[in-house]
Write an enzyme that holds these catalytic residues in place. Structure first.
Site, PDB file in Angstrom:
ATOM      1  N   VAL A 183       0.835  -1.205   0.000  1.00 16.27           N
ATOM      2  CA  VAL A 183       0.000   0.000   0.000  1.00 16.27           C
ATOM      3  C   VAL A 183       0.871   1.258   0.000  1.00 16.27           C
ATOM      4  O   VAL A 183       0.532   2.253  -0.652  1.00 16.27           O
ATOM      5  CB  VAL A 183      -0.947  -0.017   1.218  1.00 16.27           C
ATOM      6  N   GLU A 184       1.983   1.216   0.710  1.00 14.37           N
ATOM      7  CA  GLU A 184       2.845   2.399   0.785  1.00 14.37           C
ATOM      8  C   GLU A 184       3.473   2.736  -0.561  1.00 14.37           C
ATOM      9  O   GLU A 184       3.469   3.897  -0.984  1.00 14.37           O
ATOM     10  CB  GLU A 184       3.955   2.161   1.821  1.00 14.37           C
ATOM     11  N   SER A 185       4.067   1.744  -1.228  1.00 12.40           N
ATOM     12  CA  SER A 185       4.860   2.055  -2.427  1.00 12.40           C
ATOM     13  C   SER A 185       4.749   1.016  -3.528  1.00 12.40           C
ATOM     14  O   SER A 185       5.381   1.180  -4.569  1.00 12.40           O
ATOM     15  CB  SER A 185       6.337   2.155  -2.040  1.00 12.40           C
TER      16      SER A 185
END
Length: 203
Positions: A103-105
């Site tokens: 989800v972050e990157s």
């Protein structure tokens, strides 16, 4: 026998004496009626008349040293593998850390958020400094992100929603609101991570 002029002759050689005896020398010099032989052990002087001839020593070059082995190629630093390894080191479920990284990157080492968060685990530079990590180094970035997530889970007694909210918005916001802060971005973030975690089997 005619001997050479009084000049030093360099190179390994044998002085062959009239009686057939051979003396190995590094070089020789002729000084009047004397021949000076320079050997590895010192200097020998003999009458020039005692020397029948000089023979060059056949030099055999020492074998070349073996080539140093080529350095082993640096192992491929696959983000997904590094994430799983970091999760295991910190005692976290790999699927949870993988969901955060996704989800972050989406596991992109070069990802940079509009706010300046860096790398796979999207660490802010100040947070990375607190964790003694270089956010531009993929392995350090992932390791620090996993440690941060573990510390937040410990702080919030294993409450995944609070830990994820703090990972996204900061522990200060979670403490201020005593839970998930009313930020649309944080609420969407937590929902996406939990969905990805459940989809992965929550292992």
């Amino acid at each position: 026998m005619a001997l050479a002029a009084a000049l030093p002759v360099f190179g390994g050689e044998y002085a062959v004496l009239a009686n057939g005896f051979r003396i190995h020398a590094e070089r020789h010099e002729i000084a009047g009626s004397r021949v000076v032989l320079h050997t590895k052990d010192g200097v020998i002087e003999i009458p020039a008349a005692a020397v029948a001839s000089f023979e060059a020593d056949e030099y055999i070059a020492p074998p070349a040293p073996p080539l140093a082995p080529a350095p082993a190629p640096e192992p491929v630093r696959d983000p997904a593998t590094l994430v799983r390894d970091a999760a295991l080191r910190t005692g976290l479920p790999p699927a949870l850390v993988e969901s955060v990284a996704r989800v972050e990157s989406n596991f992109r080492p070069g990802a940079v958020s509009p706010k300046g968060a860096l790398g796979v685990m999207q660490l802010m530079p100040a947070t990375a400094r607190e964790l003694a990590a270089d956010p531009h180094d993929i392995a350090q970035n992932i390791d620090a992100g996993a440690r941060l997530l573990r510390d937040l889970l410990i702080k919030y007694d294993g409450n995944v929603v609070k830990a994820l909210s703090a990972y996204n918005a900061g522990a200060g916001a979670v403490d201020r609101y005593r839970g998930m802060p009313p930020y649309a971005e944080t609420q969407d973030y937590v929902d996406k991570v939990i969905r990805a975690y459940v989809k992965a089997g929550a292992k």
